[in-house]
Design a protein around this motif. Structure first.
Motif, PDB file in Angstrom:
ATOM      1  N   LEU A  36       8.856   4.181   1.467  1.00  0.00           N
ATOM      2  CA  LEU A  36       8.265   3.086   2.231  1.00  0.00           C
ATOM      3  C   LEU A  36       8.931   2.933   3.592  1.00  0.00           C
ATOM      4  O   LEU A  36       8.252   2.715   4.601  1.00  0.00           O
ATOM      5  N   LYS A  37      10.246   3.073   3.634  1.00  0.00           N
ATOM      6  CA  LYS A  37      10.970   2.940   4.900  1.00  0.00           C
ATOM      7  C   LYS A  37      10.583   4.051   5.860  1.00  0.00           C
ATOM      8  O   LYS A  37      10.296   3.803   7.038  1.00  0.00           O
ATOM      9  N   HIS A  97       6.869   3.757   6.989  1.00  0.00           N
ATOM     10  CA  HIS A  97       6.685   2.668   7.955  1.00  0.00           C
ATOM     11  C   HIS A  97       7.135   3.102   9.346  1.00  0.00           C
ATOM     12  O   HIS A  97       6.446   2.831  10.349  1.00  0.00           O
ATOM     13  N   GLU A  98       8.257   3.799   9.415  1.00  0.00           N
ATOM     14  CA  GLU A  98       8.759   4.244  10.706  1.00  0.00           C
ATOM     15  C   GLU A  98       7.792   5.232  11.352  1.00  0.00           C
ATOM     16  O   GLU A  98       7.500   5.144  12.555  1.00  0.00           O
ATOM     17  N   SER A 137       4.611   3.610  12.609  1.00  0.00           N
ATOM     18  CA  SER A 137       4.818   2.738  13.776  1.00  0.00           C
ATOM     19  C   SER A 137       4.494   3.451  15.089  1.00  0.00           C
ATOM     20  O   SER A 137       4.306   2.799  16.123  1.00  0.00           O
ATOM     21  N   THR A 188       2.110   1.858   1.218  1.00  0.00           N
ATOM     22  CA  THR A 188       1.826   2.696   2.388  1.00  0.00           C
ATOM     23  C   THR A 188       0.332   2.748   2.662  1.00  0.00           C
ATOM     24  O   THR A 188      -0.106   2.684   3.817  1.00  0.00           O
ATOM     25  N   GLU A 242      -0.609  -0.324   4.362  1.00  0.00           N
ATOM     26  CA  GLU A 242      -0.185  -0.299   5.758  1.00  0.00           C
ATOM     27  C   GLU A 242      -1.135   0.549   6.603  1.00  0.00           C
ATOM     28  O   GLU A 242      -1.456   0.191   7.745  1.00  0.00           O
TER      29      GLU A 242
END
Length: 229
Positions: A45-46, A49-50, A53, A77, A80
């Motif tokens: 997830l980290k 997300h990066e 972005s 994800t 997102e």
């Protein structure tokens, strides 16, 4: 490893390479790409997300790839991605999925709310080579059957044991039944499947015209989309 890029030569779009849960099949003989998957949800997830972005919506088209099928991405994800589609005014998505997910494609289309071009790793329409040697676990009988579910097949050329006739047939089926397609020229990796240099040379000479064909993207290297390593 590069995980974001913009493709500007054919079918302009942004592309991201995300991490996902292990491939549900994970037994294709030629594939060591699955080493990029993970069982650590927080790590996935980290990182995802990066990477996400960086998406700007510049072209209104986004391709999302991972080491398997889009259905193996974490639910968070996928949520997102859907949010980015709405906020960045994405008009079309590109996803990839294994044949085993063929009856779930519409559910993903409904969830994302925009048209999705679904890719599938066919590798070859020669059933024996695909199933008995490459071990794809994709038991479709014809290109026409694949086209009932998927929009864009990914073919592989230049493997020892493959023939010119097989490649000719595969490209013929791609052009007959699909509006888009990708051809991956095989690169040696950690598996026992090996590249046939003579076959690759023949392909590059005979099918050089595909370099100018807007409906077919030929990847001479694994990283030609600008992601991966």
């Amino acid at each position: 490893m590069e995980r974001y890029n913009q493709i500007t030569n054919k079918n302009m779009r942004e592309i991201v390479l995300l991490k996902a849960h292990p491939c549900a099949w994970g037994k294709c003989r030629f594939c060591d790409y699955i080493l990029d998957n993970s069982k650590n949800k927080m790590e996935m997830l980290k990182l995802n997300h990066e990477v996400l972005s960086h998406v700007t919506g510049k072209f209104g088209v986004l391709e999302v790839i991972n080491s398997g099928s889009c259905f193996e991405l974490p639910r968070e994800t996928l949520a997102e991605i859907r949010s980015i589609v709405q906020k960045k005014h994405i008009r079309r998505l590109f996803f990839e999925a294994h044949w085993m997910y063929r009856n779930m494609l519409q559910k993903m289309r409904d969830y994302m709310g925009v048209p999705i071009t679904f890719k599938i790793g066919v590798e070859t329409f020669n059933n024996d080579f695909r199933e008995q040697y490459l071990n794809k676990n994709a038991d479709f009988s014809s290109a026409e059957e694949v086209a009932q579910y998927f929009d864009s097949p990914c073919l592989m050329v230049g493997i020892k044991g493959q023939t010119r006739e097989m490649i000719d047939y595969d490209i013929k089926m791609l052009k007959k039944y699909f509006q888009l397609g990708t051809i991956n020229v095989y690169t040696n990796n950690s598996t026992d499947v090996k590249r046939d240099e003579q076959l690759v040379s023949w392909f590059r000479k005979k099918y050089s015209c595909l370099d100018e064909d807007p409906s077919v993207e030929v990847l001479y290297e694994n990283t030609d989309f600008g992601v991966g390593d």
